[in-house]
Enzyme design. Structure first.
Site, PDB file in Angstrom:
ATOM      1  N   ARG A  36     -37.420   1.071  -6.606  1.00 44.92           N
ATOM      2  CA  ARG A  36     -38.751   0.450  -6.686  1.00 44.92           C
ATOM      3  C   ARG A  36     -39.145  -0.217  -5.376  1.00 44.92           C
ATOM      4  O   ARG A  36     -40.323  -0.223  -5.010  1.00 44.92           O
ATOM      5  CB  ARG A  36     -38.799  -0.565  -7.838  1.00 44.92           C
ATOM      6  CG  ARG A  36     -38.938   0.108  -9.195  1.00 44.92           C
ATOM      7  CD  ARG A  36     -39.165  -0.875 -10.294  1.00 44.92           C
ATOM      8  NE  ARG A  36     -39.610  -0.192 -11.512  1.00 44.92           N
ATOM      9  CZ  ARG A  36     -39.874  -0.793 -12.644  1.00 44.92           C
ATOM     10  NH1 ARG A  36     -39.763  -2.104 -12.744  1.00 44.92           N
ATOM     11  NH2 ARG A  36     -40.273  -0.107 -13.703  1.00 44.92           N
ATOM     12  N   LYS A 196     -38.285   3.317 -30.110  1.00 43.97           N
ATOM     13  CA  LYS A 196     -39.223   2.861 -31.140  1.00 43.97           C
ATOM     14  C   LYS A 196     -40.485   3.720 -31.198  1.00 43.97           C
ATOM     15  O   LYS A 196     -41.183   3.865 -30.199  1.00 43.97           O
ATOM     16  CB  LYS A 196     -39.604   1.398 -30.888  1.00 43.97           C
ATOM     17  CG  LYS A 196     -38.532   0.394 -31.318  1.00 43.97           C
ATOM     18  CD  LYS A 196     -38.964  -1.021 -31.024  1.00 43.97           C
ATOM     19  CE  LYS A 196     -39.923  -1.570 -32.043  1.00 43.97           C
ATOM     20  NZ  LYS A 196     -39.287  -1.954 -33.310  1.00 43.97           N
ATOM     21  N   GLY A 341     -37.724   3.779 -17.118  1.00 47.99           N
ATOM     22  CA  GLY A 341     -36.477   3.496 -16.402  1.00 47.99           C
ATOM     23  C   GLY A 341     -35.302   4.335 -16.840  1.00 47.99           C
ATOM     24  O   GLY A 341     -34.567   4.901 -16.018  1.00 47.99           O
ATOM     25  N   GLY A 363     -43.720   0.942 -19.614  1.00 46.66           N
ATOM     26  CA  GLY A 363     -44.796   0.546 -20.528  1.00 46.66           C
ATOM     27  C   GLY A 363     -46.177   0.808 -19.956  1.00 46.66           C
ATOM     28  O   GLY A 363     -47.089   1.213 -20.679  1.00 46.66           O
TER      29      GLY A 363
END
Length: 382
Positions: A36, A196, A341, A363
């Protein structure tokens, strides 16, 4: 129209507050994976070339508004200095007179990293006062932290009200590539895994309106398998969400036909989905499913992948993800976007090419592909 940092005619001697995402893993006080940080280099190098004074603001981890020395940004400043091959200054504060004094000492082209902005309890509340205090440090604000742009935080959203605000080069790349994914070349295939379903159901619904096929794996597929009427045994199921299968086209939303389960006696066995027993735990896709997925991947002109397809921390349940990586990389003609990630960690090489774009967002990527306008991006649009 996105406001880009290249549109500012004269940056010489201007102080630029650059929001980066240096939320990187640390081990024994050292940066373990600098991906990153490396992705932010083009914007930083651009600002150096233009003789700006650069103040880097970032977060690291989840300190919950408390000062936690183990989450200091000092190791990232050291790593950035190594990557740039020039000194990078650090101050263990992020607002106030001492920071202003340190900025005054900067010469054009020099860099100061201020301390973890999440040490401020007001940051994640999108506090206007904190935003004003940050804005008082600089002349211009640049957001190059796509990965946190789905968060309405002071250093991401509120600050844009107090400084001329622009997108950095990485932010521009992210938006361009993800916009391409929302207007895909066909055949278009999305591969979605992870844990999820409730975090990805809107994404699934949106991609099904634009993509030819959405291939499902990971723990999130268990909700679908259960909704079809099959046994999932001890598998992880997101009890907060009930799947309504009658709204989906089974030719577009593709579920596994076989899976690899962990049995009650800890053996890894391949079973068809109608053979899963009450003591089994689904932890990976089976080989027949993987072969079917590979056929769709080979034909695709657009590929989006987010989320591992199995419990890859156990090597017995890593195979499907590894096979899918190989299949994706073998497709030389598709525009490929990989993000999240854990997904990115499955790649041996993390180099963007003209055909493969590795998103820094997890996200943020999901919410962008859902069709949302992110709070960190909205103020950068004319």
């Amino acid at each position: 129209m996105l406001k880009k940092i290249q549109q500012v005619k004269n940056l010489k001697n201007k102080t630029v507050l650059l929001r980066t995402d240096f939320n990187v893993p640390l081990k024994n006080g050292r940066v373990e994976d600098d991906y990153r940080i490396a992705m932010s280099l083009p914007t930083i190098q651009y600002l150096i070339k233009k003789q700006a004074k650069i103040v880097l603001v970032s977060h690291l981890g989840r300190p919950d508004g408390q000062i936690k020395p183990e989450l200091s940004l000092q190791p990232t400043a050291k790593k950035l200095s190594q990557l740039l091959k020039q000194p990078v200054f650090f101050i263990n504060q992020n607002i106030g007179q001492e920071v202003k004094n340190k900025i005054k000492e900067l010469k054009p082209g020099q860099i100061l990293v201020i301390e973890n902005i999440r040490f401020q309890p007001r940051e994640e509340k999108n506090c206007q006062r904190l935003a004003k205090q940050l804005a008082s440090l600089a002349d211009i604000y640049v957001n190059d932290a796509f990965a946190v742009s789905h968060r309405a935080n002071s250093s991401v959203s509120a600050i844009t009200q107090y400084l001329p605000s622009y997108a950095g080069l990485l932010m521009q790349d992210e938006i361009q590539n993800l916009n391409q994914a929302l207007k895909p070349q066909h055949p278009a295939v999305a591969i979605l895994g992870g844990a999820k379903i409730s975090t990805k159901i809107k994404l699934i619904d949106n991609l099904l309106t634009k993509f030819d096929k959405v291939l499902l794996g990971g723990a999130l597929v268990n909700n679908f398998i259960q909704a079809v009427g099959y046994e999932v045994g001890q598998s992880i199921v997101d009890t907060d969400y009930q799947v309504k299968m009658n709204k989906y086209d089974s030719k577009k939303l593709i579920l596994p036909i076989d899976v690899k389960v962990k049995t009650a006696n800890n053996r890894a066995i391949i079973k068809y989905i109608n053979e899963v027993g009450k003591t089994d735990k689904i932890l990976d896709l089976g080989p027949k499913t993987v072969e079917n997925f590979k056929k769709d991947i080979q034909k695709a002109k657009t590929i989006v992948w987010n989320g591992p397809l199995g419990y890859f921390e156990d090597i017995r349940f890593k195979q499907a993800s590894q096979e899918i990586v190989k299949a994706i990389l073998k497709n030389k003609s598709a525009h490929i976007i990989i993000g999240g990630g854990e997904t990115v960690s499955l790649l041996e090489s993390k180099q963007n090419t003209s055909k493969i774009f590795i998103s820094t967002g997890g996200g943020a990527m999901l919410e962008f592909l859902e069709g949302k306008v992110l709070p960190g991006i909205k103020p950068l649009i004319k």
